[in-house]
Design a protein around this motif. Structure first.
Motif, PDB file in Angstrom:
ATOM      1  N   PRO A 168       0.782  -1.221   0.014  1.00  0.00           N
ATOM      2  CA  PRO A 168       0.061   0.029   0.168  1.00  0.00           C
ATOM      3  C   PRO A 168       0.798   1.157  -0.091  1.00  0.00           C
ATOM      4  O   PRO A 168       0.588   2.438  -0.569  1.00  0.00           O
ATOM      5  CB  PRO A 168      -0.877  -0.042   1.344  1.00  0.00           C
ATOM      6  CG  PRO A 168       0.022  -1.294   2.149  1.00  0.00           C
ATOM      7  CD  PRO A 168       0.564  -2.056   1.137  1.00  0.00           C
ATOM      8  N   LEU A 169       2.105   1.227   0.713  1.00  0.00           N
ATOM      9  CA  LEU A 169       3.011   2.487   0.591  1.00  0.00           C
ATOM     10  C   LEU A 169       3.609   2.598  -0.893  1.00  0.00           C
ATOM     11  O   LEU A 169       3.373   3.997  -1.239  1.00  0.00           O
ATOM     12  CB  LEU A 169       4.137   2.166   1.633  1.00  0.00           C
ATOM     13  CG  LEU A 169       5.000   3.427   1.821  1.00  0.00           C
ATOM     14  CD1 LEU A 169       4.369   4.699   2.034  1.00  0.00           C
ATOM     15  CD2 LEU A 169       6.115   2.890   2.708  1.00  0.00           C
ATOM     16  N   SER A 170       3.927   1.718  -1.475  1.00  0.00           N
ATOM     17  CA  SER A 170       4.288   1.891  -2.881  1.00  0.00           C
ATOM     18  C   SER A 170       3.121   2.409  -3.569  1.00  0.00           C
ATOM     19  O   SER A 170       3.290   3.046  -4.738  1.00  0.00           O
ATOM     20  CB  SER A 170       4.951   0.663  -3.383  1.00  0.00           C
ATOM     21  OG  SER A 170       3.808  -0.416  -3.272  1.00  0.00           O
ATOM     22  N   GLY A 171       2.021   1.749  -3.497  1.00  0.00           N
ATOM     23  CA  GLY A 171       0.741   2.095  -4.397  1.00  0.00           C
ATOM     24  C   GLY A 171       0.538   3.766  -3.980  1.00  0.00           C
ATOM     25  O   GLY A 171       0.106   4.333  -5.073  1.00  0.00           O
ATOM     26  N   ALA A 172       0.664   4.190  -2.722  1.00  0.00           N
ATOM     27  CA  ALA A 172       0.233   5.651  -2.587  1.00  0.00           C
ATOM     28  C   ALA A 172       1.387   6.404  -3.313  1.00  0.00           C
ATOM     29  O   ALA A 172       0.825   7.528  -3.866  1.00  0.00           O
ATOM     30  CB  ALA A 172       0.446   5.879  -0.985  1.00  0.00           C
ATOM     31  N   ILE A 173       2.472   6.049  -3.184  1.00  0.00           N
ATOM     32  CA  ILE A 173       3.598   6.835  -3.961  1.00  0.00           C
ATOM     33  C   ILE A 173       3.524   6.883  -5.418  1.00  0.00           C
ATOM     34  O   ILE A 173       3.482   7.923  -6.111  1.00  0.00           O
ATOM     35  CB  ILE A 173       4.951   6.230  -3.702  1.00  0.00           C
ATOM     36  CG1 ILE A 173       5.376   6.473  -2.370  1.00  0.00           C
ATOM     37  CG2 ILE A 173       6.091   7.063  -4.392  1.00  0.00           C
ATOM     38  CD1 ILE A 173       6.554   5.586  -1.712  1.00  0.00           C
ATOM     39  N   VAL A 174       3.107   5.707  -5.986  1.00  0.00           N
ATOM     40  CA  VAL A 174       2.882   5.564  -7.654  1.00  0.00           C
ATOM     41  C   VAL A 174       1.415   6.496  -7.857  1.00  0.00           C
ATOM     42  O   VAL A 174       1.576   7.220  -8.852  1.00  0.00           O
ATOM     43  CB  VAL A 174       2.558   4.151  -7.697  1.00  0.00           C
ATOM     44  CG1 VAL A 174       2.195   4.179  -9.419  1.00  0.00           C
ATOM     45  CG2 VAL A 174       3.891   3.375  -7.949  1.00  0.00           C
ATOM     46  N   GLY A 175       0.475   6.392  -6.935  1.00  0.00           N
ATOM     47  CA  GLY A 175      -0.748   7.148  -7.375  1.00  0.00           C
ATOM     48  C   GLY A 175      -0.298   8.826  -7.218  1.00  0.00           C
ATOM     49  O   GLY A 175      -0.923   9.357  -8.049  1.00  0.00           O
ATOM     50  N   LEU A 176       0.304   9.218  -6.455  1.00  0.00           N
ATOM     51  CA  LEU A 176       1.128  10.575  -6.366  1.00  0.00           C
ATOM     52  C   LEU A 176       1.694  11.113  -7.563  1.00  0.00           C
ATOM     53  O   LEU A 176       1.105  12.023  -8.361  1.00  0.00           O
ATOM     54  CB  LEU A 176       1.835  10.912  -5.113  1.00  0.00           C
ATOM     55  CG  LEU A 176       2.366  12.266  -4.955  1.00  0.00           C
ATOM     56  CD1 LEU A 176       1.399  13.426  -4.717  1.00  0.00           C
ATOM     57  CD2 LEU A 176       3.432  12.383  -3.805  1.00  0.00           C
ATOM     58  N   ILE A 177       2.583  10.053  -7.997  1.00  0.00           N
ATOM     59  CA  ILE A 177       3.311  10.442  -9.231  1.00  0.00           C
ATOM     60  C   ILE A 177       2.183  10.446 -10.448  1.00  0.00           C
ATOM     61  O   ILE A 177       2.249  11.214 -11.305  1.00  0.00           O
ATOM     62  CB  ILE A 177       4.245   9.173  -9.653  1.00  0.00           C
ATOM     63  CG1 ILE A 177       5.415   9.470  -8.409  1.00  0.00           C
ATOM     64  CG2 ILE A 177       5.010   9.266 -10.895  1.00  0.00           C
ATOM     65  CD1 ILE A 177       6.328   8.420  -8.348  1.00  0.00           C
ATOM     66  N   ALA A 178       1.321   9.478 -10.468  1.00  0.00           N
ATOM     67  CA  ALA A 178       0.357   9.393 -11.520  1.00  0.00           C
ATOM     68  C   ALA A 178      -0.478  10.603 -11.505  1.00  0.00           C
ATOM     69  O   ALA A 178      -0.636  11.320 -12.617  1.00  0.00           O
ATOM     70  CB  ALA A 178      -0.563   8.203 -11.354  1.00  0.00           C
ATOM     71  N   VAL A 179      -0.963  11.218 -10.596  1.00  0.00           N
ATOM     72  CA  VAL A 179      -1.894  12.435 -10.449  1.00  0.00           C
ATOM     73  C   VAL A 179      -0.852  13.689 -11.014  1.00  0.00           C
ATOM     74  O   VAL A 179      -1.327  14.274 -11.787  1.00  0.00           O
ATOM     75  CB  VAL A 179      -2.076  12.722  -8.902  1.00  0.00           C
ATOM     76  CG1 VAL A 179      -2.785  14.206  -8.935  1.00  0.00           C
ATOM     77  CG2 VAL A 179      -3.304  11.712  -8.583  1.00  0.00           C
TER      78      VAL A 179
END
Length: 398
Positions: A168-179
């Motif tokens: 979930p931590l890596s997913g949050a980072i990827v989500g921020l980059i995607a935004v």
């Protein structure tokens, strides 16, 4: 034999197998075949940019022809000269130092990516660059390789402590980059970052429950992007339903097929002059026109061999971080090439993505040099590990 003669042989002996100097160790540990394949790819890129440069110079200098025909070729040669020391220098780093470099660089580049919407430079309707004039750079290009290594380190921590919430931590980072990327907008790079994350999750051995949930989330994300993200809506509609302006994809198809199997010959292409971004996004089509579809197949084969060589070499890798970092870098390299070529042949919507080591670009070339240097660093192997216990011990402590 005289001392003079012995002295004359010393420089050659410095790279002998018994020499433990940093340069000698690097020479014997580096994957020289991989380095050669990348060098061939860079050479092909220079030839391709020389072929696409007249069309780009004509397009961007207008009727006045303020740019000479080989303007972009000479600039690309400069970028290659700058990127090669970066690639070779990074490839000499010990793995721990390379990891620390990537973690620090990832933090800095994340901040730069956040600054792009605020103080970024707009080029061709996209706000992706920082800096001014010749000093402009694209943070997302440099973030890709260091992000892969940082993500590999994060996911490898699960091997030490299974309770860590690394997914979930890596997913949050990827989500921020995607935004941040979609705000530029840069839909193509968003796809690459998500693809890298998915590949590393698979390689890290996460449970099938996570994989299934993420697959469903991916499908929902694509549908959401189509419904609420205008850039994705337009590109998907143009690709699937021919609903809008298809000039770029139509011209890419016409250009890549204009030369047949063997091409029109260097400088003989004419369709490239009607092709937007002939030196960057659509350089694969220029290769098809001037050097033929056989040359395109050779380029595809080169990318496949590079990725396959890395993955096969990792089959006996025991360190999870090294395996994830190298596989992730190879995946990033292959996915970017695959997407660009798919766009050129009309099998994917236009994304504004360069072809690694072949397309023109300063940020792209230097960032690729950084990424390939990291890949060479993480695929280095001590050739003496299985031959000499003494050297194996020394190799383990390096």
């Amino acid at each position: 034999m005289t001392d003079v003669m012995r002295g004359g042989r010393k420089p050659m002996a410095r790279l002998g197998r018994a020499d433990q100097s940093p340069m000698a160790v690097w020479f014997w540990e580096i994957d020289r075949v991989l380095l050669m394949l990348v060098t061939v790819l860079i050479a092909i890129g220079l030839i391709a940019v020389a072929a696409g440069s007249p069309a780009a110079a004509h397009r961007y200098s207008g009727a006045a022809m303020t740019f000479p025909p080989l303007y972009y070729f000479w600039r690309q040669l400069i970028w290659v000269i700058l990127s090669l020391p970066v690639m070779l220098g990074v490839s000499m780093l010990p793995k721990q130092m390379a990891r620390r470099l990537c973690l620090a660089a990832a933090g800095v580049l994340m901040v730069c990516l956040m600054l792009v919407p605020v103080i970024g430079v707009n080029v061709n309707g996209a706000n992706r660059w920082l800096g001014m004039g010749f000093a402009q750079f694209q943070p997302s290009e440099f973030l890709k390789p260091v992000f892969v290594v940082s993500l590999a380190w994060l996911l490898s921590l699960k091997q030490q402590d299974a309770s860590l919430p690394v997914v979930p931590l890596s997913g949050a980072i990827v989500g921020l980059i995607a935004v941040l990327l979609m705000a530029q907008p840069d839909f193509g790079q968003t796809v690459v970052f998500i693809a890298m994350w998915g590949a590393l999750l698979l390689l890290s051995g996460v449970s099938m429950r996570w994989i299934g949930g993420l697959a469903l989330a991916g499908v929902a994300g694509v549908i959401g992007a189509y419904l609420f993200y205008p850039v994705a809506t337009r590109r998907i509609n143009d690709f699937l339903f021919q609903a809008g302006d298809t000039y770029q994809t139509d011209m890419a198809h016409d250009t890549i097929t204009a030369g047949g199997l063997f091409g029109t010959g260097p400088g003989g292409g004419t369709a490239k002059f009607r092709l937007p971004e002939a030196h960057t996004d659509y350089i694969f089509s220029v290769i098809g026109e001037e050097f033929g579809l056989i040359a395109c197949a050779i380029v595809v084969l080169l990318y496949l061999v590079i990725v396959a060589r890395v993955l096969v070499k990792l089959l006996d890798e025991e360190d999870s971080f090294t395996m994830l970092a190298a596989a992730g870098l190879a995946t990033q390299f292959g996915v970017q090439a695959f997407i660009n070529m798919m766009v050129n042949v009309g099998l994917a919507p236009a994304k504004g993505m360069t072809l690694p080591f072949i397309s023109y670009g300063g940020s792209s070339m230097i960032a690729l040099g950084l990424g390939m240097g990291l890949l060479l660093a993480f695929t280095r192997r001590n050739p003496f590990l299985k031959r000499s216990p003494y050297l194996a011990g020394r190799g383990a402590t390096r």
